[in-house]
Enzyme design. Structure first.
Site, PDB file in Angstrom:
ATOM      1  N   GLY A 225      49.442 105.696  60.941  1.00  0.00           N
ATOM      2  CA  GLY A 225      49.849 105.690  59.531  1.00  0.00           C
ATOM      3  C   GLY A 225      49.492 106.910  58.730  1.00  0.00           C
ATOM      4  O   GLY A 225      49.894 107.026  57.570  1.00  0.00           O
ATOM      5  N   ARG A 262      53.192 109.840  63.836  1.00  0.00           N
ATOM      6  CA  ARG A 262      53.735 110.878  62.964  1.00  0.00           C
ATOM      7  C   ARG A 262      52.774 112.045  62.764  1.00  0.00           C
ATOM      8  O   ARG A 262      53.182 113.207  62.808  1.00  0.00           O
ATOM      9  CB  ARG A 262      54.052 110.251  61.604  1.00  0.00           C
ATOM     10  CG  ARG A 262      54.814 111.134  60.657  1.00  0.00           C
ATOM     11  CD  ARG A 262      54.882 110.517  59.266  1.00  0.00           C
ATOM     12  NE  ARG A 262      55.243 109.118  59.297  1.00  0.00           N
ATOM     13  CZ  ARG A 262      56.498 108.659  59.302  1.00  0.00           C
ATOM     14  NH1 ARG A 262      57.495 109.498  59.248  1.00  0.00           N
ATOM     15  NH2 ARG A 262      56.742 107.360  59.343  1.00  0.00           N
ATOM     16  N   ARG A 298      66.334 109.214  59.801  1.00  0.00           N
ATOM     17  CA  ARG A 298      65.348 108.969  58.740  1.00  0.00           C
ATOM     18  C   ARG A 298      65.911 109.119  57.318  1.00  0.00           C
ATOM     19  O   ARG A 298      65.638 108.274  56.480  1.00  0.00           O
ATOM     20  CB  ARG A 298      64.104 109.848  58.922  1.00  0.00           C
ATOM     21  CG  ARG A 298      63.362 109.541  60.238  1.00  0.00           C
ATOM     22  CD  ARG A 298      61.997 110.199  60.309  1.00  0.00           C
ATOM     23  NE  ARG A 298      61.096 109.622  59.345  1.00  0.00           N
ATOM     24  CZ  ARG A 298      60.775 110.154  58.187  1.00  0.00           C
ATOM     25  NH1 ARG A 298      61.235 111.340  57.851  1.00  0.00           N
ATOM     26  NH2 ARG A 298      59.981 109.532  57.371  1.00  0.00           N
ATOM     27  N   CYS A 328      81.419 108.609  60.503  1.00  0.00           N
ATOM     28  CA  CYS A 328      82.224 107.886  59.515  1.00  0.00           C
ATOM     29  C   CYS A 328      81.389 106.880  58.742  1.00  0.00           C
ATOM     30  O   CYS A 328      81.583 105.661  58.864  1.00  0.00           O
ATOM     31  CB  CYS A 328      83.369 107.170  60.229  1.00  0.00           C
ATOM     32  SG  CYS A 328      84.175 108.258  61.397  1.00  0.00           S
ATOM     33  N   TYR A 357      59.847 110.017  65.040  1.00  0.00           N
ATOM     34  CA  TYR A 357      60.936 109.093  64.702  1.00  0.00           C
ATOM     35  C   TYR A 357      62.268 109.834  64.528  1.00  0.00           C
ATOM     36  O   TYR A 357      63.065 109.512  63.664  1.00  0.00           O
ATOM     37  CB  TYR A 357      60.568 108.261  63.449  1.00  0.00           C
ATOM     38  CG  TYR A 357      59.227 107.595  63.604  1.00  0.00           C
ATOM     39  CD1 TYR A 357      59.088 106.492  64.433  1.00  0.00           C
ATOM     40  CD2 TYR A 357      58.091 108.107  62.972  1.00  0.00           C
ATOM     41  CE1 TYR A 357      57.845 105.901  64.631  1.00  0.00           C
ATOM     42  CE2 TYR A 357      56.841 107.526  63.161  1.00  0.00           C
ATOM     43  CZ  TYR A 357      56.729 106.420  63.990  1.00  0.00           C
ATOM     44  OH  TYR A 357      55.504 105.848  64.185  1.00  0.00           O
TER      45      TYR A 357
END
Ligand SMILES: *Cc1c(COP(=O)(O)O)cnc(C)c1O
Length: 401
Positions: A225, A262, A298, A328, A357
């Protein structure tokens, strides 16, 4: 020609590039602030699961936090020692539990009482003792995007404190379970120390209660986190983060486990995409590029901001535009209302902080082939995932014509 222009020419676009030297810097910085205690850094595989990335983590001494048996197997294939692998996730299937137990990994992180019962049953059937930890939901607001907040009672993750205590007592008395860990993970892209501090305090208290019941927990797992800087946000001060956890753990002899995803790989990644066209409909300027939401979702999924560089045109005059892909969907964009110079066909855009991610969330939507991945290490580049071909995309389909 810049480094990125050369890579785009060599490997084609769209393309993910990961700078492994950045991973080293991030890893060392975290290890350094934790040095006052025994610690194990388990990289969250879901953030970037390329085997070369995992192999690099193994080389650094990291373990892995996995959320499917597929990720556990990836970690093993990449050379992560089994005693450094944690298996988390709210919905593990029987076969996954069985395989995790057979592989004798460090621990299975339980997210419900029912799951504990299944793990116990499967371990007993296999004649093994399952090392477990329990994911406790401390009901703390991580103050991040609702889709990546996981530590509130309204989220599906973990169990409340009372259930956790009951589960530990049950596990302690079970012949097939060995409670070795306690775990929280309250969300992703957290930019302040306070939520971590609060969660650590809540869990450390539970640990003291358990100790009084002669339940000795060895691993204190603070989840992942830790936020990174995508725009101008200030983020977690690592030293303060570590100190707040140490303060909660005063008097407790536990190994600290941290599961960053991350933080370790976000900043190391760059998504390279080329301009196809510019178009202005009289209201708005659009820059249409060859990358799309299927490659990096993201911005579409979380309204996430990614800075975009245009190499070689830094001092050109800019105007406001949206950077969009060919898919599209109106949600197919990388940036809205950002200032970029006038662009031409083949100009190279570099979408930054795309290492976490990014590729792992990519898909074949619109029958687009998943892109190639390249590693940069000490100035050398190497291909770590080949670009998919059309044949790869249709390979598993059966057309009864
Ligand atoms: C996703 C996840 C992580 C990693 O989260 P980051 O925000 O990328 O650091 C760690 N632990 C668990 C259990 C997770 O689900």
């Amino acid at each position: 020609m810049t480094k990125f222009q050369a890579l785009a020419q060599k490997y084609g676009t769209p393309l993910y590039v990961y700078d492994f030297d950045t991973i080293d810097t991030k890893f060392s910085a975290l290890k350094e602030v934790f040095k006052a205690r025994k610690s194990l850094i388990c990289f969250a595989v879901k953030s970037n699961s390329n085997l070369s990335v995992l192999k690099h983590m193994a080389h650094l001494g990291a373990g892995c936090d996995c959320v499917s048996i597929g990720e556990v197997k990836r970690a093993l294939v990449a050379g992560i020692p089994k005693y450094k692998i944690i298996f988390s996730g709210v919905g593990k299937r029987d076969e996954e539990i069985e395989e995790a137990l057979q592989n004798d990994i460090l621990m299975i992180n339980l997210e419900s009482e029912e799951e504990m019962n299944r793990v116990e049953m499967i371990a007993s059937k296999l004649g093994v003792i399952a090392r477990i930890s329990i994911r406790v939901n401390p009901n703390i607001d991580a103050q991040t995007h609702p889709y990546i907040s996981t530590g509130l009672h309204e989220n599906k993750f973990g169990v409340d404190l009372d259930s956790a205590k009951r589960m530990y007592i049950h596990a302690k008395n079970s012949a097939s379970l060995d409670p070795v860990g306690i775990h929280f993970h309250i969300g992703s892209q957290i930019t302040e120390v306070e939520p971590f501090r609060e969660a650590a305090l809540v869990l450390a208290n539970l640990l003291r209660n358990l100790k009084a019941l002669k339940i000795e927990i060895k691993f204190f797992d603070v989840g992942g986190g830790i936020g990174i800087q995508y725009k101008d946000e200030t983020t977690v001060d690592l030293y303060a983060y570590a100190q707040s956890i140490f303060a909660a753990l005063t008097g407790l002899d536990v190994t600290l486990v941290c599961e960053p995803g991350r933080y370790l790989v976000g900043d190391c990644g760059f998504f390279l995409t080329r301009v196809l066209y510019e178009k202005n409909n009289g209201f708005k300027r659009f820059v249409i590029v060859d990358g799309a939401m299927n490659d990096l979702i993201r911005p579409s999924l979380y309204q996430a901001y990614h800075a975009i560089d245009v190499e070689g045109k830094e001092d050109h005059a800019t105007s406001v535009c949206d950077v969009v892909g060919p898919i599209c969907e109106s949600g197919d964009f990388f940036a809205k209302n950002i200032a970029l110079p006038a662009l031409e066909h083949d100009d190279l855009l570099i979408v930054k902080s795309a290492g976490a991610y990014g590729f792992t969330m990519s898909s074949n939507y619109n029958t687009r082939t998943r892109v190639a991945e390249v590693a940069l290490e000490k100035g050398e580049d190497r291909l770590i995932r080949q670009r998919e071909s059309f044949e790869d995309v249709i390979a598993l389909e059966r057309a009864y014509l």
